[in-house]
Design a protein around this motif. Structure first.
Motif, PDB file in Angstrom:
ATOM      1  N   THR A  76       0.381  -0.641  -0.335  1.00 38.04           N
ATOM      2  CA  THR A  76      -0.578  -0.129  -0.078  1.00 38.04           C
ATOM      3  C   THR A  76       0.663   1.200  -0.078  1.00 38.04           C
ATOM      4  O   THR A  76       0.703   2.100  -0.957  1.00 38.04           O
ATOM      5  CB  THR A  76      -0.979  -0.307   1.623  1.00 38.04           C
ATOM      6  N   ALA A  77       1.945   1.440   0.886  1.00 37.52           N
ATOM      7  CA  ALA A  77       2.212   2.416   0.894  1.00 37.52           C
ATOM      8  C   ALA A  77       3.481   2.380  -0.423  1.00 37.52           C
ATOM      9  O   ALA A  77       3.146   3.496  -0.798  1.00 37.52           O
ATOM     10  CB  ALA A  77       4.058   1.996   1.783  1.00 37.52           C
ATOM     11  N   ILE A  78       3.663   1.313  -1.109  1.00 35.82           N
ATOM     12  CA  ILE A  78       4.612   1.673  -2.208  1.00 35.82           C
ATOM     13  C   ILE A  78       3.441   2.006  -2.786  1.00 35.82           C
ATOM     14  O   ILE A  78       4.246   3.394  -4.263  1.00 35.82           O
ATOM     15  CB  ILE A  78       5.395   0.154  -2.815  1.00 35.82           C
ATOM     16  N   PHE A 113      10.415  -9.814  -2.572  1.00 38.56           N
ATOM     17  CA  PHE A 113       9.588  -9.991  -2.870  1.00 38.56           C
ATOM     18  C   PHE A 113       9.279  -9.276  -4.222  1.00 38.56           C
ATOM     19  O   PHE A 113       9.221  -8.147  -4.765  1.00 38.56           O
ATOM     20  CB  PHE A 113       8.916 -10.348  -1.873  1.00 38.56           C
ATOM     21  N   THR A 114       8.153 -10.144  -5.029  1.00 33.13           N
ATOM     22  CA  THR A 114       7.621  -9.147  -6.050  1.00 33.13           C
ATOM     23  C   THR A 114       6.400  -8.767  -5.779  1.00 33.13           C
ATOM     24  O   THR A 114       5.286  -9.296  -5.231  1.00 33.13           O
ATOM     25  CB  THR A 114       7.552  -9.817  -7.481  1.00 33.13           C
ATOM     26  N   LEU A 115       5.155  -7.185  -6.243  1.00 33.77           N
ATOM     27  CA  LEU A 115       4.299  -7.021  -6.335  1.00 33.77           C
ATOM     28  C   LEU A 115       3.573  -7.196  -8.246  1.00 33.77           C
ATOM     29  O   LEU A 115       4.034  -6.546  -8.928  1.00 33.77           O
ATOM     30  CB  LEU A 115       3.930  -5.712  -6.080  1.00 33.77           C
ATOM     31  N   SER A 116       2.451  -7.357  -8.535  1.00 32.70           N
ATOM     32  CA  SER A 116       2.035  -7.488 -10.173  1.00 32.70           C
ATOM     33  C   SER A 116       0.729  -7.075  -9.365  1.00 32.70           C
ATOM     34  O   SER A 116      -0.476  -7.266  -8.322  1.00 32.70           O
ATOM     35  CB  SER A 116       2.201  -9.204  -9.883  1.00 32.70           C
ATOM     36  N   TYR A 117       0.510  -5.885 -10.533  1.00 29.39           N
ATOM     37  CA  TYR A 117      -1.128  -6.012 -10.241  1.00 29.39           C
ATOM     38  C   TYR A 117      -1.295  -4.667 -11.878  1.00 29.39           C
ATOM     39  O   TYR A 117      -0.712  -4.504 -12.189  1.00 29.39           O
ATOM     40  CB  TYR A 117      -0.920  -4.710  -9.490  1.00 29.39           C
ATOM     41  N   GLU A 118      -2.636  -4.188 -11.291  1.00 28.24           N
ATOM     42  CA  GLU A 118      -2.673  -3.693 -12.508  1.00 28.24           C
ATOM     43  C   GLU A 118      -3.434  -1.737 -12.557  1.00 28.24           C
ATOM     44  O   GLU A 118      -4.291  -1.726 -10.730  1.00 28.24           O
ATOM     45  CB  GLU A 118      -3.734  -4.258 -13.596  1.00 28.24           C
ATOM     46  N   VAL A 119      -3.123  -1.248 -12.548  1.00 26.09           N
ATOM     47  CA  VAL A 119      -3.002   0.258 -12.039  1.00 26.09           C
ATOM     48  C   VAL A 119      -4.509   0.791 -12.657  1.00 26.09           C
ATOM     49  O   VAL A 119      -5.096   0.295 -13.614  1.00 26.09           O
ATOM     50  CB  VAL A 119      -2.329   1.362 -12.471  1.00 26.09           C
ATOM     51  N   ILE A 120      -5.752   1.694 -12.370  1.00 27.32           N
ATOM     52  CA  ILE A 120      -6.602   2.777 -11.684  1.00 27.32           C
ATOM     53  C   ILE A 120      -6.067   2.926 -13.696  1.00 27.32           C
ATOM     54  O   ILE A 120      -5.537   4.167 -12.975  1.00 27.32           O
ATOM     55  CB  ILE A 120      -7.436   2.591 -10.847  1.00 27.32           C
ATOM     56  N   PRO A 121      -6.679   3.227 -14.429  1.00 29.57           N
ATOM     57  CA  PRO A 121      -6.687   4.182 -16.157  1.00 29.57           C
ATOM     58  C   PRO A 121      -6.541   5.219 -14.759  1.00 29.57           C
ATOM     59  O   PRO A 121      -8.044   6.129 -14.710  1.00 29.57           O
ATOM     60  CB  PRO A 121      -7.114   3.469 -17.023  1.00 29.57           C
ATOM     61  N   ALA A 122      -5.754   6.832 -15.441  1.00 28.32           N
ATOM     62  CA  ALA A 122      -6.189   7.827 -14.688  1.00 28.32           C
ATOM     63  C   ALA A 122      -7.782   8.395 -15.782  1.00 28.32           C
ATOM     64  O   ALA A 122      -7.941   8.427 -17.269  1.00 28.32           O
ATOM     65  CB  ALA A 122      -5.275   9.121 -15.982  1.00 28.32           C
TER      66      ALA A 122
END
Length: 491
Positions: A76-78, A113-122
């Motif tokens: 969350t912080a990243i 560790f790795t984080l994989s995610y999709e961003v909410i588009p602008a």
């Protein structure tokens, strides 16, 4: 701590996070120093446990706590530091090699560790003033109010036993036993069942064959269950019912007056008419709002075109698809029965899922920029509504919302969406148009999503998916869960 972006493709992101072993060890040492004076170990006085011994005994467990806290809190912080919002909970991956994990817990290797995610588009919000909608309004006359009161008054109507044959409008008390191919079926039997002839509570053809019977008569009637009957084992089947008439009673006259109002728990006929008018207005207003909402969503759909997060679309599609298949299974039908194929239906429902995700993101952005808030009181009211739907299970429902992640969001989302629609209604052009109740309540052939008419099952099986988006113009009726097989659309 190093944060390295390893993938930035469309909305997809992958981040590698590296925390040096010395930093992990430093945090572990701080925690051990903090508890040193409170630890009780046999053979040592309080506060006198050698640090090396303390580390040997508790170092790995403290390091494991640190790893869990980092994996829980750092993502969350990243994302916040990167100015990004993840469409779903980021997926966290770390080493599965036991030897490497031991080195990390012993402070001998960096923690990665790795984080994989999709961003909410602008989303670049557009001017909403160009949106125009037509709000259908029905003028409610006194006759309609009185007709509705007479329907309500059926519950207060009294019946008097009569001699002679049963006529339309009379109440008959009967025992019946239903059979298909000579075999009795579940739910097809009842004793002392009261039925008002002409009420259309039972399947077509049932009530009509009771007209002309009198108390003491026995008769075998033949009916055919509708092809769309909910019970697949009865749908379209011919059945016989053994009827035993036990009583015939004629209805008393119902007049709309203060006496009737008193029976219904009100002080006067005027108050009764006032309340019933309000109920009718509320019903029509709800349907009208759904149609207005659909118009708004259709125009927002045309205004905003952007890539949607795949994981959100997939989750939405799975919800819709699960409902489709459940409803088809309950009706005993297939995609072929609905003039489509599974492949074609999948394609059309995925388009619906994409639309709903995109519009959800747009409404969320509009609401956030407008400062739309859902109050604690509104959340409580929504929760109470949920509790009222499950009498006797209030405790379990409360525990579910308290312990299930995301459950509260399922209460908040529809409230937030309706408040955003209210906000938009203050910005767009709304033209009122007086229509008949028939026109207002008529099924809208264009009510389905654009391009989705081939997905025929949606008209019957995905009412819930549509209703959340304002796609369903008219409220759907639901049959009671334990309705007897002989009864059709009783409600």
């Amino acid at each position: 701590m190093q944060v390295i972006e390893t993938l930035a493709e469309g909305l997809k992101r992958e981040i590698k996070v590296v925390i040096p072993a010395k930093d992990m060890e430093a945090q572990m040492n701080e925690r051990l120093e903090d508890v040193k004076g409170r630890v009780r170990i046999n053979g040592f006085r309080p506060g006198k446990v050698p640090f090396a011994h303390l580390k040997k005994m508790y170092g790995k467990s403290v390091m494991a706590e640190l790893v869990n806290e980092i994996v829980r809190d750092r993502p969350t912080a990243i994302l916040s530091e990167r100015g990004e919002k993840s469409a779903t909970q980021p997926e966290v991956a770390m080493t599965e090699d036991q030897a490497e994990a031991e080195k990390i817990l012993n402070g001998q290797a960096d923690f990665e560790f790795t984080l994989s995610y999709e961003v909410i588009p602008a989303i670049d919000l557009k001017d909403n003033s160009g949106i125009t909608v037509t709000r259908e309004v029905v003028d409610i006359d006194a006759k309609e109010v009185d007709e509705q009161i007479l329907k309500i008054a059926e519950s207060a109507r009294s019946y008097e036993t009569k001699k002679g044959k049963a006529a339309d409008g009379d109440r008959v008390t009967i025992d019946y036993l239903g059979k298909v191919d000579g075999e009795a079926f579940d739910g097809g039997k009842d004793e002392d069942a009261e039925l008002v002839l002409g009420s259309n509570r039972f399947i077509p053809g049932f009530e009509e064959q009771l007209v002309g019977l009198k108390a003491g008569d026995e008769k075998v009637i033949t009916v055919t269950f509708p092809a769309e009957y909910p019970a697949a084992n009865l749908a379209g089947k011919e059945a016989t019912f053994d009827i035993n008439v036990k009583e015939v009673a004629a209805p008393s006259e119902v007049e709309i007056n203060d006496e009737l109002a008193t029976k219904l728990g009100l002080e006067s006929a005027d108050k009764l008419r006032e309340i019933v008018r309000g109920q009718i207005e509320s019903q029509y207003g709800s349907v009208s709002r759904q149609k207005v909402k659909r118009q708004i969503l259709d125009q927002l759909d045309e205004m905003y075109k952007f890539e949607t997060p795949e994981r959100l679309v997939e989750a939405e599609f799975e919800n819709i698809w699960r409902q489709i298949n459940t409803d088809l299974a309950q009706s005993g039908k297939t995609f072929a029965d609905e003039d489509t194929t599974e492949e074609a239906a999948r394609e059309e429902y995925r388009k619906l899922a994409e639309r709903r995700v995109r519009l959800g993101l747009v409404l969320s952005e509009i609401g956030e920029k407008a400062g739309v808030q859902v109050t604690d009181e509104e959340m409580q009211q929504s929760l109470y509504q949920q509790l009222r739907q499950f009498p006797g299970q209030e405790k379990q429902i409360l525990e579910y919302f308290q312990k299930t992640p995301g459950a509260a969001a399922s209460l908040r989302a529809p409230i937030f969406e309706e408040k955003v629609v209210d906000h938009l209604l203050g910005e767009i052009k709304v033209t009122d148009k007086t229509v008949s109740k028939e026109d207002l309540l008529a099924d809208d052939e264009d009510g389905d999503d654009k391009g989705s008419k081939k997905a025929a099952p949606k008209k019957k099986a995905a009412a819930k998916a549509e209703a959340q988006e304002g796609e369903d113009a008219a409220p759907k009726k639901k049959a009671p869960a334990k309705k007897k097989a002989a009864e059709g659309d009783a409600e």
